[in-house]
Write an enzyme that holds these catalytic residues in place. Sequence first.
Site, PDB file in Angstrom:
ATOM      1  N   HIS A 137       0.755  -1.141   0.071  1.00 21.95           N
ATOM      2  CA  HIS A 137       0.035  -0.166   0.078  1.00 21.95           C
ATOM      3  C   HIS A 137       0.871   1.355  -0.198  1.00 21.95           C
ATOM      4  O   HIS A 137       0.276   2.241   0.350  1.00 21.95           O
ATOM      5  CB  HIS A 137      -1.086   0.184   1.072  1.00 21.95           C
ATOM      6  CG  HIS A 137      -1.944  -1.183   1.029  1.00 21.95           C
ATOM      7  ND1 HIS A 137      -2.672  -1.561   2.185  1.00 21.95           N
ATOM      8  CD2 HIS A 137      -2.577  -1.811  -0.048  1.00 21.95           C
ATOM      9  CE1 HIS A 137      -3.517  -2.691   1.922  1.00 21.95           C
ATOM     10  NE2 HIS A 137      -3.341  -2.773   0.309  1.00 21.95           N
ATOM     11  N   CYS A 149       2.384  16.319 -11.994  1.00 22.61           N
ATOM     12  CA  CYS A 149       3.498  15.945 -12.913  1.00 22.61           C
ATOM     13  C   CYS A 149       4.139  14.888 -12.621  1.00 22.61           C
ATOM     14  O   CYS A 149       5.246  14.379 -13.122  1.00 22.61           O
ATOM     15  CB  CYS A 149       4.253  17.245 -12.636  1.00 22.61           C
ATOM     16  SG  CYS A 149       4.997  17.435 -10.982  1.00 22.61           S
ATOM     17  N   LEU A 206       1.738 -10.965  18.794  1.00 19.87           N
ATOM     18  CA  LEU A 206       2.734 -11.304  18.072  1.00 19.87           C
ATOM     19  C   LEU A 206       4.267 -11.023  18.734  1.00 19.87           C
ATOM     20  O   LEU A 206       5.236 -11.603  18.342  1.00 19.87           O
ATOM     21  CB  LEU A 206       2.651 -10.189  16.779  1.00 19.87           C
ATOM     22  CG  LEU A 206       1.654 -10.549  15.659  1.00 19.87           C
ATOM     23  CD1 LEU A 206       1.309  -9.284  15.174  1.00 19.87           C
ATOM     24  CD2 LEU A 206       1.940 -11.427  14.940  1.00 19.87           C
TER      25      LEU A 206
HETATM   26 ZN   LIG Z   1       3.651  18.682  -9.721  1.00 20.39          ZN
END
Ligand SMILES: [Zn+2]
Length: 291
Positions: free
Chosen positions: A118, A129, A262
């Site tokens: 993820h 951009c 755990l």
């Molecule tokens: Zn940018």
Amino acid sequence: MTQTIDAVAGLLAGGGVVVLSGAGLSTDSGIPDYRGPSGVARRHTPMTFQAFTGDPAARHRYWARSHLGWRTIARAEPNGGHAAVARLQRGCLVDAVITQNVDGLHTAAGSTPVVELHGSLDAVVCLGCGDRTAREELDRRLREANPGFSAAVAAVNPDGDADLADAQVARFRPVDCEWCRTGMLKPDVVFFGETVPPARVAACFDLVQQARAVLVLGSSLTVMSGRRFVIRAAKRGIPVAIVNQGPTRGDDYATVRVDAPLGLVLPELADRLTPRAPLAASRADAGVARG
Ligand SMILES: [Zn+2]
């Protein structure tokens, strides 16, 4: 429980194991698991990709909360569970780690390779951009734009989001992409409602299909994003061991199931299966442990 730990140890001892980890592995590092039994209830619904990209107010709120919440993530240290996984990996028993966590703690503990299914909160991407920058750099810019911005953080969620009052959110000034000036900045993590990049999913399926066994650690396997790997392993006849506190949605596919913390199970497994490095320390430890 000893019998089931024996069974997990038996699976691990053969090597070729792929670990699939979730939020339950990071709770001992102070990052709450909002789905697990030890977690605090989430006070607001998680940000969805659709809300983040489609609603400027939601995005503003996200960055204000995240600006504070990220400090908890950035301060967090790997715990004994992460260290045990890294030991098992160094001992050539675990081949790879696939994690659903975005906190970077497996890598901090020395695990390699790690696939962050993820994504990771330590990077920021511009949706305009495509520029990718370190979160630390964005943090520096956000601090500059928000001198003195401090607010009581009631709770921090596993995705680095924090609870924050509306009045405080309104005071927060977000910053733009330094390159294109117009693109939306987004943490380089997969939000709810967003799909994991297909190449990353394919790489994980490859790892699982080549594995001799799959070990699930601290995940309730609620979302298909992680559960699909367990289903694939089971369909291929690859044994699946699950160590998690509380039931999981992968229990029907599990060969072995350990319902225990755990922080207890993983160090024990690592102690049993990996040699201790310095001989003197090993003797001393053995004396304490067995004495
Ligand atoms: Zn940018």
